[in-house]
Design an enzyme around this catalytic site. Sequence first.
Site, PDB file in Angstrom:
ATOM      1  N   LEU A  10      11.307   6.259  -6.213  1.00 36.09           N
ATOM      2  CA  LEU A  10      10.063   6.387  -5.441  1.00 36.09           C
ATOM      3  C   LEU A  10       9.985   5.261  -4.420  1.00 36.09           C
ATOM      4  CD1 LEU A  10       7.648   7.229  -8.380  1.00 36.09           C
ATOM      5  CD2 LEU A  10       8.303   8.762  -6.511  1.00 36.09           C
ATOM      6  N   SER A  11       9.531   5.621  -3.224  1.00 34.45           N
ATOM      7  CA  SER A  11       9.371   4.635  -2.153  1.00 34.45           C
ATOM      8  C   SER A  11       8.321   5.150  -1.181  1.00 34.45           C
ATOM      9  CB  SER A  11      10.706   4.462  -1.423  1.00 34.45           C
ATOM     10  OG  SER A  11      10.487   3.849  -0.171  1.00 34.45           O
TER      11      SER A  11
ATOM     12  N   GLN B 278       7.735  -9.609   7.766  1.00 33.27           N
ATOM     13  CA  GLN B 278       8.958  -9.148   7.096  1.00 33.27           C
ATOM     14  C   GLN B 278       9.580  -7.930   7.775  1.00 33.27           C
ATOM     15  OE1 GLN B 278       6.760  -8.419   3.315  1.00 33.27           O
ATOM     16  NE2 GLN B 278       8.088  -6.633   3.119  1.00 33.27           N
TER      17      GLN B 278
ATOM     18  N   GLY C 251       9.125  -4.899  -8.694  1.00 31.60           N
ATOM     19  CA  GLY C 251       9.972  -3.784  -9.097  1.00 31.60           C
ATOM     20  C   GLY C 251      11.449  -4.153  -8.968  1.00 31.60           C
ATOM     21  N   GLN C 252      12.241  -3.675  -9.933  1.00 27.37           N
ATOM     22  CA  GLN C 252      13.696  -3.865  -9.855  1.00 27.37           C
ATOM     23  C   GLN C 252      14.298  -3.051  -8.717  1.00 27.37           C
ATOM     24  OE1 GLN C 252      14.899  -2.890 -13.896  1.00 27.37           O
ATOM     25  NE2 GLN C 252      15.301  -5.051 -14.278  1.00 27.37           N
TER      26      GLN C 252
ATOM     27  N   HIS D 147       4.386   1.741  -7.921  1.00 30.32           N
ATOM     28  CA  HIS D 147       3.366   0.682  -7.916  1.00 30.32           C
ATOM     29  C   HIS D 147       2.508   0.769  -9.184  1.00 30.32           C
ATOM     30  CE1 HIS D 147       3.913   1.442  -3.427  1.00 30.32           C
ATOM     31  NE2 HIS D 147       4.217   0.169  -3.527  1.00 30.32           N
TER      32      HIS D 147
ATOM     33  N   ASP E 147      13.637  -3.233  -5.680  1.00 30.22           N
ATOM     34  CA  ASP E 147      13.964  -4.171  -4.604  1.00 30.22           C
ATOM     35  C   ASP E 147      14.660  -5.378  -5.252  1.00 30.22           C
ATOM     36  OD1 ASP E 147      12.510  -2.975  -2.126  1.00 30.22           O
ATOM     37  OD2 ASP E 147      11.117  -2.787  -3.789  1.00 30.22           O
TER      38      ASP E 147
ATOM     39  N   GLY F  61       0.808  -1.215   0.000  1.00 28.79           N
ATOM     40  CA  GLY F  61       0.000   0.000   0.000  1.00 28.79           C
ATOM     41  C   GLY F  61       0.841   1.264   0.000  1.00 28.79           C
ATOM     42  N   ALA F  62       0.208   2.413   0.378  1.00 28.18           N
ATOM     43  CA  ALA F  62       0.833   3.730   0.225  1.00 28.18           C
ATOM     44  C   ALA F  62       1.300   3.860  -1.221  1.00 28.18           C
ATOM     45  CB  ALA F  62       1.974   3.929   1.221  1.00 28.18           C
TER      46      ALA F  62
HETATM   47  P1  AMP Z   1       6.074  -2.287  -1.566  1.00 28.75           P
HETATM   48  O1  AMP Z   1       4.690  -1.745  -1.458  1.00 28.75           O
HETATM   49  O2  AMP Z   1       7.134  -1.309  -1.151  1.00 28.75           O
HETATM   50  O3  AMP Z   1       6.230  -3.650  -0.927  1.00 28.75           O
HETATM   51  O4  AMP Z   1       6.334  -2.512  -3.113  1.00 28.75           O
HETATM   52  C1  AMP Z   1       5.483  -3.295  -3.888  1.00 28.75           C
HETATM   53  C2  AMP Z   1       6.113  -3.514  -5.239  1.00 28.75           C
HETATM   54  O5  AMP Z   1       6.341  -2.258  -5.865  1.00 28.75           O
HETATM   55  C3  AMP Z   1       7.470  -4.233  -5.155  1.00 28.75           C
HETATM   56  O6  AMP Z   1       7.575  -5.157  -6.221  1.00 28.75           O
HETATM   57  C4  AMP Z   1       8.441  -3.099  -5.325  1.00 28.75           C
HETATM   58  O7  AMP Z   1       9.691  -3.495  -5.874  1.00 28.75           O
HETATM   59  C5  AMP Z   1       7.686  -2.204  -6.302  1.00 28.75           C
HETATM   60  N1  AMP Z   1       8.194  -0.836  -6.235  1.00 28.75           N
HETATM   61  C6  AMP Z   1       8.367  -0.066  -5.135  1.00 28.75           C
HETATM   62  N2  AMP Z   1       8.933   1.120  -5.460  1.00 28.75           N
HETATM   63  C7  AMP Z   1       9.120   1.091  -6.807  1.00 28.75           C
HETATM   64  C8  AMP Z   1       9.671   2.004  -7.741  1.00 28.75           C
HETATM   65  N3  AMP Z   1      10.139   3.189  -7.377  1.00 28.75           N
HETATM   66  N4  AMP Z   1       9.692   1.638  -9.049  1.00 28.75           N
HETATM   67  C9  AMP Z   1       9.227   0.420  -9.450  1.00 28.75           C
HETATM   68  N5  AMP Z   1       8.697  -0.486  -8.609  1.00 28.75           N
HETATM   69  C10 AMP Z   1       8.648  -0.164  -7.301  1.00 28.75           C
END
Ligand code: AMP
Length: 278
Positions: free
Chosen positions: A186-187, A62, A149-150, A38, A152, A32-33
Amino acid sequence: MKTLLLSAPGEFQDYRRQLHKDVCIGFVPTMGALHEGHLSLIKASKQNNTHTVVSIFVNPTQFGANEDFTQYPRDIQKDFKICQEAGVDVVFAPEISQMYPNNDEISINPPKNMGYIYEGFIREGHFNGVLTIVLKLIHLICPHHIYFGQKDAQQLLLIKRLVSDTFLPTKVIPCPTQRDFDGLALSSRNIYLSPQDRKEALKIPIALQNIKKAIQEGEINTSVLIELGKKELKGLEVAYLDACDYNLVQIQKIRQNASIILIAAKVGKTRLIDNLWI
Ligand code: AMP
């Protein structure tokens, strides 16, 4: 088209059963967020599947004991709206007790060589949690394609191993890292950064850009490239800056389509990761 919001695994299974057998399901697991990173995964899924499922689940297993599980940003209404606008078919947002119904749970261990270095070294148990929840979600959603996403990198490589080692009938699709206007990856955790932190954080993508340029100019010695990166990262608390292959084995020389540069650094109180796939 109406976007469904489902929270019970049984509800999802009922939904899945009534779909025509010729559907092609794309699955985007998230915590989320939601941001443009995403959304790029969602767009990739929409392009190549008849149905797109997004999960929103802040996975407790995790997170380490001293990590940000309780503070992690959560806004299901906002995320649902973003998914609606993106044309997602199903948002699956379960409760913790629905994904982990027992106190004593089965858990998946990552391979020793890949799972306990870099993020796995700093974040004890992190990849056990990631692999366990992704395996559960894949069994539940039964997707044809699953999007990661690459950004991670270690997670992506470990999920590929999970899928191949356990013969899961799904294909992992890697998606390129999306960046903000200033280059910062982006994060969901970028909201923790103060304006000053954010300026400091830009050293990370700049270091990667410098390394990329040096590689383009012919430098393949990883010790030279790492020194170049270190220069740019001065002032940050760097956890690691390393070059490895797709099995996460350290390398001395860069090989095209087979190498990654990984960075993790703390900026203020926030730990950021970024990388360069070569
Ligand atoms: P998360 O919500 O942080 O667990 O991320 C969910 C998915 O989104 C994972 O596969 C991440 O690698 C991907 N993701 C997060 N940030 C980015 C980004 N800036 N660009 C591409 N994919 C992303």
